[in-house]
Design a protein around this motif. Structure first.
Motif, PDB file in Angstrom:
ATOM      1  N   LEU A  92       0.755  -1.080   0.028  1.00  0.00           N
ATOM      2  CA  LEU A  92      -0.067  -0.020   0.051  1.00  0.00           C
ATOM      3  C   LEU A  92       0.973   1.405  -0.078  1.00  0.00           C
ATOM      4  CD1 LEU A  92      -2.770  -0.960   2.540  1.00  0.00           C
ATOM      5  CD2 LEU A  92      -2.970  -0.425   0.034  1.00  0.00           C
ATOM      6  N   GLY A  93       0.515   2.213  -0.848  1.00  0.00           N
ATOM      7  CA  GLY A  93       1.389   3.370  -0.973  1.00  0.00           C
ATOM      8  C   GLY A  93       1.454   4.372  -0.061  1.00  0.00           C
ATOM      9  N   ARG A  94       0.574   5.096   0.096  1.00  0.00           N
ATOM     10  CA  ARG A  94       0.281   6.267   1.025  1.00  0.00           C
ATOM     11  C   ARG A  94       0.870   6.085   2.640  1.00  0.00           C
ATOM     12  NH1 ARG A  94      -5.260   8.963   2.279  1.00  0.00           N
ATOM     13  NH2 ARG A  94      -5.383   7.162   3.513  1.00  0.00           N
ATOM     14  N   ASP A  95       0.166   5.163   3.522  1.00  0.00           N
ATOM     15  CA  ASP A  95       0.442   4.820   4.715  1.00  0.00           C
ATOM     16  C   ASP A  95       1.412   3.790   5.027  1.00  0.00           C
ATOM     17  OD1 ASP A  95      -1.474   6.809   5.122  1.00  0.00           O
ATOM     18  OD2 ASP A  95      -2.875   5.335   5.660  1.00  0.00           O
ATOM     19  N   HIS A  96       1.990   3.229   3.975  1.00  0.00           N
ATOM     20  CA  HIS A  96       3.015   2.053   4.120  1.00  0.00           C
ATOM     21  C   HIS A  96       4.413   2.168   3.399  1.00  0.00           C
ATOM     22  CE1 HIS A  96       0.054  -0.182   6.652  1.00  0.00           C
ATOM     23  NE2 HIS A  96      -0.706   0.454   6.019  1.00  0.00           N
ATOM     24  N   VAL A  97       4.304   2.233   1.967  1.00  0.00           N
ATOM     25  CA  VAL A  97       5.377   2.611   1.305  1.00  0.00           C
ATOM     26  C   VAL A  97       6.145   3.989   1.642  1.00  0.00           C
ATOM     27  CG1 VAL A  97       6.378   3.368  -0.950  1.00  0.00           C
ATOM     28  CG2 VAL A  97       4.870   1.210  -0.733  1.00  0.00           C
ATOM     29  N   MET A  98       5.266   4.864   1.906  1.00  0.00           N
ATOM     30  CA  MET A  98       5.931   6.464   2.397  1.00  0.00           C
ATOM     31  C   MET A  98       6.276   6.305   3.633  1.00  0.00           C
ATOM     32  SD  MET A  98       5.479   7.832  -0.518  1.00  0.00           S
ATOM     33  CE  MET A  98       5.982   9.298  -0.259  1.00  0.00           C
ATOM     34  N   LYS A  99       5.903   5.338   4.513  1.00  0.00           N
ATOM     35  CA  LYS A  99       6.352   5.284   6.051  1.00  0.00           C
ATOM     36  C   LYS A  99       7.305   4.553   6.254  1.00  0.00           C
ATOM     37  CE  LYS A  99       4.183   5.178  10.575  1.00  0.00           C
ATOM     38  NZ  LYS A  99       2.972   4.772  11.427  1.00  0.00           N
ATOM     39  N   TYR A 100       7.443   3.402   5.412  1.00  0.00           N
ATOM     40  CA  TYR A 100       8.674   2.564   5.672  1.00  0.00           C
ATOM     41  C   TYR A 100       9.532   2.170   4.350  1.00  0.00           C
ATOM     42  CZ  TYR A 100       5.778   1.429   9.704  1.00  0.00           C
ATOM     43  OH  TYR A 100       5.082   1.375  10.754  1.00  0.00           O
ATOM     44  N   PRO A 101      10.076   3.420   3.769  1.00  0.00           N
ATOM     45  CA  PRO A 101      10.585   3.226   2.691  1.00  0.00           C
ATOM     46  C   PRO A 101      11.960   2.286   2.728  1.00  0.00           C
ATOM     47  CG  PRO A 101      11.160   5.405   3.769  1.00  0.00           C
ATOM     48  CD  PRO A 101       9.960   4.810   4.409  1.00  0.00           C
ATOM     49  N   GLU A 102      12.594   2.303   3.989  1.00  0.00           N
ATOM     50  CA  GLU A 102      13.821   1.338   3.958  1.00  0.00           C
ATOM     51  C   GLU A 102      13.228  -0.234   3.928  1.00  0.00           C
ATOM     52  OE1 GLU A 102      16.800   2.419   3.851  1.00  0.00           O
ATOM     53  OE2 GLU A 102      16.171   4.524   3.675  1.00  0.00           O
TER      54      GLU A 102
END
Length: 255
Positions: A92-102
């Motif tokens: 999921l992009g907004r709340d997951h990819v963006m929050k956990y980029p590493e």
């Protein structure tokens, strides 16, 4: 209540609806392609790498995880690394990819298939074309920025797709991936039950749906892998499951 817990609650509710409707392909021609069908019709002039196993000759199964990454994902990656198993992650992009980029970078670096689960988990069949397109494309772009590679597989929220969604996916260059096994881990944190449900439904050419955002799921993965390997299964990513066939954008893959 934390934002993550609220998000998990919304996803549990959405997944519960999906269970009630089964895998509803609203307004869809219902044309799906199984892994064996894909392999049987592989273009001999344009083949994909087989990966760790030739699924035409041995029992293969794909582990897939939806709706991450999240706080449990690092531990999951540790387990997969220890077991020498690669999985497919639908992010999921907004709340997951963006929050956990590493964690997104780590998934790609460690050889897992990084896929798309939309930007905000909107049901694509209920959206106007421009909204549905943005839900997919924004996550494509976010993952590409982090890993250097756009996802080539997408799992529509609740498994709901139709001809309009398929057309958008084809234009964006992504294939759609459904599943054959679900532990309904959105409804329980009972690790033993999640493992039991998964093992009961497992079959050759299967695609296992789990979520790395729920507390009971990641602890079940080690036992699932060990038991299925004892049963003679080889774990592969979704693209490896259909190899030597190449993924076809817009196609709906379903065991």
């Amino acid at each position: 209540m934390s934002l993550l817990k609220k998000k998990a609650g919304r996803l549990r509710a959405a997944a519960a609806v999906a269970a009630l409707i089964s895998v509803a392909l609203s307004g869809c021609s219902m044309e799906t392609t199984s892994p064996s069908e894909a392999r049987d019709h592989a273009d001999k002039k344009d083949t994909a790498p087989l990966g760790p196993a030739d699924c035409r000759k041995v029992k293969c199964i794909a582990l897939t995880f939806d709706a991450g990454p999240g706080p449990n994902t690092a531990h999951l990656l540790d387990v997969l690394k220890e077991k020498k198993v690669h999985a497919t992650f639908f992010l999921l992009g907004r709340d997951h990819v963006m929050k956990y980029p590493e964690l997104v970078k780590r998934e790609a670096a460690e050889g897992h298939e990084v896929g798309n689960h939309t930007w905000t988990h909107k049901i694509l069949t209920k959206q106007k074309a421009d909204v549905a397109r943005a839900e997919i494309d924004r996550t494509e772009a976010a993952v590409e920025k982090l890993t250097g590679k756009r996802p080539r597989v997408m799992r529509p929220p609740q498994g709901r797709t139709n001809d309009d969604v398929s057309k958008i996916c084809k234009e964006l260059g992504v294939s759609q991936v459904l599943w054959s096994t679900t532990a309904k881990d959105y409804s329980t944190n009972d690790t033993a039950l999640i493992e039991k449900r998964t093992l009961k439904q497992a079959k050759p050419d299967g695609i296992i749906l789990l979520h790395d955002i729920y507390q009971g799921t990641v602890p079940a993965v080690s036992g699932i892998i060990d038991t299925l390997q004892k049963r003679g299964y080889h774990f592969v990513t979704v693209p490896q499951l259909i190899a030597p066939a190449q993924l076809k954008p817009g196609e709906i893959y379903r065991p």
